[in-house]
Write a protein that holds these residues in place. Sequence first.
Motif, short mmCIF file in Angstrom:
data_model
loop_
_atom_site.label_atom_id
_atom_site.label_comp_id
_atom_site.label_asym_id
_atom_site.label_seq_id
_atom_site.Cartn_x
_atom_site.Cartn_y
_atom_site.Cartn_z
N ILE A 177 -50.56 33.41 -45.78
CA ILE A 177 -49.31 33.64 -46.49
C ILE A 177 -48.89 32.37 -47.21
CG2 ILE A 177 -46.86 34.24 -46.20
CD1 ILE A 177 -47.90 35.51 -43.44
N ALA A 178 -48.48 32.50 -48.47
CA ALA A 178 -47.95 31.37 -49.23
C ALA A 178 -46.46 31.59 -49.48
CB ALA A 178 -48.68 31.20 -50.55
N ILE A 179 -45.66 30.57 -49.20
CA ILE A 179 -44.23 30.60 -49.48
C ILE A 179 -43.95 29.49 -50.47
CG2 ILE A 179 -41.91 30.39 -48.49
CD1 ILE A 179 -43.23 31.31 -45.81
N VAL A 180 -43.30 29.83 -51.57
CA VAL A 180 -43.13 28.86 -52.66
C VAL A 180 -41.67 28.80 -53.08
CG1 VAL A 180 -43.98 28.09 -54.90
CG2 VAL A 180 -45.41 29.61 -53.48
N ASP A 181 -41.12 27.59 -53.03
CA ASP A 181 -39.78 27.34 -53.57
C ASP A 181 -39.97 26.75 -54.96
OD1 ASP A 181 -37.02 26.85 -53.85
OD2 ASP A 181 -37.29 24.80 -53.12
N GLY A 182 -39.73 27.55 -55.98
CA GLY A 182 -40.05 27.15 -57.35
C GLY A 182 -38.84 26.70 -58.14
N GLY A 183 -38.62 25.41 -58.21
CA GLY A 183 -37.55 24.86 -59.04
C GLY A 183 -38.01 24.66 -60.47
N SER A 184 -37.12 24.18 -61.31
CA SER A 184 -37.48 23.90 -62.69
C SER A 184 -38.34 22.65 -62.80
CB SER A 184 -36.22 23.73 -63.54
OG SER A 184 -35.53 24.94 -63.68
N THR A 185 -38.13 21.70 -61.88
CA THR A 185 -38.89 20.45 -61.93
C THR A 185 -40.20 20.55 -61.17
OG1 THR A 185 -36.83 19.18 -62.08
CG2 THR A 185 -38.81 17.98 -61.40
N LYS A 186 -40.17 21.13 -59.97
CA LYS A 186 -41.40 21.24 -59.19
C LYS A 186 -41.33 22.45 -58.27
CE LYS A 186 -39.93 18.09 -55.48
NZ LYS A 186 -39.97 19.04 -54.36
N CYS A 187 -42.51 22.84 -57.78
CA CYS A 187 -42.63 23.92 -56.80
C CYS A 187 -43.15 23.33 -55.49
CB CYS A 187 -43.60 24.99 -57.26
SG CYS A 187 -43.12 25.88 -58.74
N THR A 219 -46.61 21.60 -56.96
CA THR A 219 -47.04 21.70 -58.36
C THR A 219 -45.81 21.45 -59.22
OG1 THR A 219 -46.59 24.08 -58.47
CG2 THR A 219 -48.81 23.42 -57.82
N ILE A 220 -45.99 21.42 -60.53
CA ILE A 220 -44.84 21.33 -61.41
C ILE A 220 -44.03 22.62 -61.33
CG2 ILE A 220 -45.99 19.74 -62.98
CD1 ILE A 220 -46.28 22.13 -64.94
N GLY A 221 -42.83 22.62 -61.86
CA GLY A 221 -42.00 23.82 -61.84
C GLY A 221 -42.53 24.88 -62.80
N ILE A 223 -48.03 36.31 -51.19
CA ILE A 223 -47.34 35.17 -51.79
C ILE A 223 -45.88 35.55 -52.00
CG2 ILE A 223 -47.16 33.64 -53.79
CD1 ILE A 223 -50.16 33.98 -54.22
N PHE A 224 -44.99 34.73 -51.45
CA PHE A 224 -43.55 34.90 -51.65
C PHE A 224 -43.07 33.74 -52.51
CE2 PHE A 224 -44.60 37.03 -47.69
CZ PHE A 224 -43.99 38.26 -47.84
N PHE A 225 -42.86 34.02 -53.79
CA PHE A 225 -42.48 32.99 -54.76
C PHE A 225 -41.03 33.20 -55.16
CE2 PHE A 225 -41.83 31.19 -58.91
CZ PHE A 225 -42.59 30.03 -58.92
N TYR A 226 -40.22 32.17 -54.97
CA TYR A 226 -38.80 32.21 -55.33
C TYR A 226 -38.58 31.17 -56.43
CZ TYR A 226 -38.63 34.61 -50.83
OH TYR A 226 -38.87 35.47 -49.79
N GLY A 227 -38.28 31.63 -57.64
CA GLY A 227 -38.29 30.69 -58.74
C GLY A 227 -37.05 30.67 -59.61
N SER A 228 -36.72 29.49 -60.12
CA SER A 228 -35.66 29.37 -61.11
C SER A 228 -36.13 30.09 -62.38
CB SER A 228 -35.34 27.91 -61.39
OG SER A 228 -36.50 27.20 -61.79
N GLY A 229 -35.20 30.76 -63.04
CA GLY A 229 -35.54 31.54 -64.22
C GLY A 229 -36.07 32.93 -63.90
N GLU A 244 -35.84 35.60 -57.43
CA GLU A 244 -35.12 34.48 -58.01
C GLU A 244 -34.83 33.41 -56.97
OE1 GLU A 244 -31.09 35.29 -59.30
OE2 GLU A 244 -31.02 37.08 -58.05
N ASP A 245 -34.59 32.19 -57.44
CA ASP A 245 -34.39 31.05 -56.54
C ASP A 245 -33.12 31.18 -55.72
OD1 ASP A 245 -32.80 30.75 -58.81
OD2 ASP A 245 -33.09 28.59 -58.97
N LEU A 246 -32.15 31.95 -56.20
CA LEU A 246 -30.92 32.14 -55.43
C LEU A 246 -31.20 32.79 -54.08
CD1 LEU A 246 -27.96 33.31 -57.70
CD2 LEU A 246 -28.00 31.39 -56.10
#
Length: 286
Positions: A2-12, A29-31, A62-68, A95-97
């Motif tokens: 399982i992959a959990i990803v906190d994806g900000g605008s600057t980095k993940c 990684t980068i955002g 994969i659980f990806f939570y991202g800005s935008g 979404e990142d929220l």
Amino acid sequence: MIAIVDGGSTKCDWVILENDGTEVLKTETIGFNPNIIKAELIAPEIENNQALSKFHDYIENIFFYGSGCGIPENRLIVEREIQKVFLNAQVNIKEDLLAAAYAAYRGVPAIVCILGTGSNACYFDGEKVKTELPSLGFLIGDEGSGSALGKQLVRHYFMKKLPPDLHQQFTEIYQLNIDDLLKNMYHNPRANAYMADFTRFIVDRKTHPYFQNFIYKELKNFLEFQVMPYEECRQSEVNFIGSIAYFFEDILRAAASDFHLKIGTVVQKPIESLVNYHRDYIIPKL
């Protein structure tokens, strides 16, 4: 796996877990904010991470939570690009929220705020996220964020509003001219992260009287525009995720007191709390 990803605008921030919740990898990684970065850069960035490359074939969820990623079209973009790399995975884009709500959850409903490169707020009752307001983004929103503080700092510098000591220090450190600034503002695909980088100058000098007032005003803007419209803020704690909230916590609490708000938890990096939420509430249901 399982992959959990906190994806900000600057980095993940990426965390890879075995199916029983045992952590096997933590990397960055980068955002991947699709409002900022070109979609075709996402898959190559993941592939270039050598640590992640060992697990491409083994990750099932994969659980990806991202800005935008509050916009359906953007969620599809990120899902498509991540799926190119992880062919055997079920890719879930949120979404990142929602990540902030999960990371800040302490068993009771609360207002949850993001104060990092960008900014946002919601109300989380333990199951559902309620958003009263749109995210207006880097250009006309993101009050209180790193990008907002960076923009104000650079504006004050070029308009000669900084005190002489700060003006000289800024000049010596950045040697910034207007041509380079405008080039990065209008032609850099990650202009918000570029502006947020200037916040380091403020963090290192946050006790300076000028910056105390400077930060206070910007954080009050955030509370006024993004928190006070929620009726629940008058009864619930207000929790924060992000480096800006973390580094300026004392000023944030002072600004909140002006609105009679009760600040609860302040977490710099949500990834560990986010992983724990998945271990407790999501992985058992897989």
